[in-house]
Design an enzyme around this catalytic site. Structure first.
Site, PDB file in Angstrom:
ATOM      1  CG  HIS A  72      -2.106   1.103   1.563  1.00 49.48           C
ATOM      2  ND1 HIS A  72      -1.495   2.078   1.933  1.00 49.48           N
ATOM      3  CD2 HIS A  72      -3.224   0.951   1.168  1.00 49.48           C
ATOM      4  CE1 HIS A  72      -2.691   2.942   2.006  1.00 49.48           C
ATOM      5  NE2 HIS A  72      -3.815   2.139   1.572  1.00 49.48           N
ATOM      6  CG  ASP A  98       0.615  -2.139   6.065  1.00 49.04           C
ATOM      7  OD1 ASP A  98      -0.604  -2.388   6.908  1.00 49.04           O
ATOM      8  OD2 ASP A  98       0.075  -1.732   5.128  1.00 49.04           O
ATOM      9  CD  GLN A 114      -6.958  -4.546   4.245  1.00 45.59           C
ATOM     10  OE1 GLN A 114      -7.758  -5.095   4.568  1.00 45.59           O
ATOM     11  NE2 GLN A 114      -6.949  -3.303   3.655  1.00 45.59           N
ATOM     12  CE  LYS A 166      -7.317  -0.423   6.333  1.00 44.03           C
ATOM     13  NZ  LYS A 166      -7.926   0.233   5.129  1.00 44.03           N
ATOM     14  CB  CYS A 197      -3.551   3.153  -1.627  1.00 43.00           C
ATOM     15  SG  CYS A 197      -4.926   4.462  -1.164  1.00 43.00           S
TER      16      CYS A 197
HETATM   17  N1  PMP Z   1      -1.873  -0.477   4.467  1.00 44.40           N
HETATM   18  C1  PMP Z   1      -2.603  -1.231   3.916  1.00 44.40           C
HETATM   19  C2  PMP Z   1      -2.408  -2.747   3.425  1.00 44.40           C
HETATM   20  C3  PMP Z   1      -4.149  -0.880   3.963  1.00 44.40           C
HETATM   21  O1  PMP Z   1      -4.946  -1.786   3.470  1.00 44.40           O
HETATM   22  C4  PMP Z   1      -4.504   0.398   4.399  1.00 44.40           C
HETATM   23  C5  PMP Z   1      -5.726   1.070   4.564  1.00 44.40           C
HETATM   24  N2  PMP Z   1      -6.534   1.302   3.406  1.00 44.40           N
HETATM   25  C6  PMP Z   1      -3.187   1.278   5.015  1.00 44.40           C
HETATM   26  C7  PMP Z   1      -2.077   0.584   4.987  1.00 44.40           C
HETATM   27  C8  PMP Z   1      -3.594   2.633   5.693  1.00 44.40           C
HETATM   28  O2  PMP Z   1      -4.230   2.884   6.742  1.00 44.40           O
HETATM   29  P1  PMP Z   1      -5.041   3.971   7.249  1.00 44.40           P
HETATM   30  O3  PMP Z   1      -5.361   4.684   6.231  1.00 44.40           O
HETATM   31  O4  PMP Z   1      -5.988   3.395   8.091  1.00 44.40           O
HETATM   32  O5  PMP Z   1      -3.593   4.590   7.989  1.00 44.40           O
END
Ligand code: PMP
Length: 421
Positions: A138, A215, A218, A241, A379
């Protein structure tokens, strides 16, 4: 946390009796609303998850009865608020099997990864050093490292994928050369659903003295994650999430590493003593929590962790695997539909493209049917570019979804495909 037995890669087997998933779903008030006159079919949980009444109540109860700032006031409400906030830290630490003093609460994964980038990597890395990332990251796990690389002169190397969307592990091992200081990678891909072998990767990195940053955005909402068993150095996660409020989450860091790190932000709460001649910083995790935190939000996140633990994360994982299997079979039968990623271990996320139909058009038409999916690049520009698709639709499932909702998605896709092609 709860009655669980250790199993593979931080996952767990739950021995408790089956769950009435319809009754669980009924605890999410938003899932009974309509959209454009149709029952809401919410298939965007990888983007943000929905909240059970218990979490909504915990936030409301805090605001209605206990609201005050933390750690500053000696009055009753101040103590209650501090107790509630620190209680949430304890609950979350138990949920992830980490020590509460090693758990920094923050606004989510993006903040957590930036904290490691700015406080651990920026002061340490120098020209000649390297950072390894993977193709499936991401942007939140790419851009902070690019900033670090640009400022320190370090370089970034990228671990590539197999055509199925799994990490090419042999390729990854070859990248782990002596100049590599840090390896940052997702536990679970937000686009492909690929579950990475975190333990094995961290073991290989540790042998080479490479710091690992995982990270977990998910992963934590969808499976039992025993962070201590993973062998990583940092683990980031997001609260919204995992049934919690937005603007919540955390960073777990190994005590020795946190202790060596300078603060990311300066202000109240993160200090012991301030004089104009110099300031003494607080110990972790307070050192990294400058200013007034999202107190009500984290109280809600604590309630979410408690609620999920009571449900049982092994049950959540098993239920979501059923939904994934059902959805994969049903979507694969749609002519011209291509699913990105078929990892052997995969979370309940399906990114798909339909030949000749733009993802945004598909998502817009699905919305008119009451069906919420995400469309775009999620993203993850480098990943979509590698697959050679400009955008996908992504249906992501949670334990509160049903087979009937998946069938509604499939029926709607047949219908909108007919309109678009
Ligand atoms: N890493 C991953 C794999 C994600 O799916 C997300 C959220 N889409 C993020 C980071 C970022 O998370 P946040 O927007 O809650 O900071």
């Amino acid at each position: 946390m709860n009655a669980t037995l250790p199993a593979r890669d931080g996952m767990a087997v739950d021995p408790r009796p089956p769950i009435d998933w319809a009754a669980v779903r009924a605890q999410f008030p938003i899932l009974s609303r309509t959209v454009h006159g149709k029952p809401l079919v919410y298939l965007d949980s990888a983007n943000t998850g929905q909240k059970p009444q218990a979490v909504i109540d915990a936030v409301a109860e805090f605001s209605a009865r206990h609201n005050a700032n933390v750690s500053r006031a000696v009055h009753a409400l101040g103590s209650e608020a501090t107790e509630a906030y620190e209680g949430a830290r304890t609950t979350l630490a138990r949920f992830l099997n980490v020590h509460r003093d090693e758990l920094v609460l923050c606004s989510g994964t993006t903040f957590a990864l930036n904290l490691v980038a700015y406080s651990w990597a920026l002061p340490r890395l120098k020209p000649g050093d390297a950072i390894v990332l993977t193709r499936m990251e991401h942007h939140a796990n790419i851009v902070p490292w690019q900033i670090v690389a640009e400022r320190t002169g370090a370089t970034i190397k990228v671990a590539e994928l197999t055509p199925e969307g799994e990490l090419d592990l042999d390729g990854l091992w070859q990248l782990l050369t002596p100049e590599v200081r840090l390896l940052a990678f997702a536990h679970v891909s937000n686009v492909l659903g690929t579950v990475n072998p975190v333990r094995e990767i961290c073991r290989e990195a540790a042998k080479r003295g490479i710091v690992t940053v995982v990270d977990g955005s998910q992963a934590v909402p969808h499976r039992a994650v025993d962070v201590a068993a993973l062998g990583c150095d940092f683990y980031a996660f997001t609260g919204h999430k995992m049934c919690g409020p937005t603007g919540t989450g955390g960073l777990w860091g190994r005590r020795e590493l946190l202790a060596q790190m300078p603060p990311f932000l300066g202000g109240g709460e993160m200090i012991r003593e301030v004089r104009f001649e110099g300031t003494v910083f607080n110990e972790p995790p307070m050192r990294f929590e400058a200013g007034t935190p999202n107190i009500a939000g984290h109280v809600g996140l604590g309630a979410a962790a408690e609620w999920l633990a009571a449900l049982g994360m092994a049950k959540v994982e098993a239920r979501e695997q059923q939904l994934l299997e059902h959805a994969t079979a049903a979507l694969s039968a749609i002519p011209g539909l291509r699913i990105l990623g078929s990892a052997r271990e995969k979370a309940a996320v399906i990114s798909f493209a339909i030949e000749g139909a733009h993802a945004h058009d598909l998502a817009t038409l699905l919305d008119l049917e009451g069906i919420a999916v995400r469309s775009g690049q999620h993203c993850a520009h480098p990943l979509l570019a590698w697959f050679g698709v400009p955008a996908t639709c992504r249906a992501s499932f949670a334990f509160y979804n049903t087979e009937a909702e998946i069938d509604a998605l499939v029926a709607a896709l047949h219908k909108v495909r007919g309109l678009l092609l």
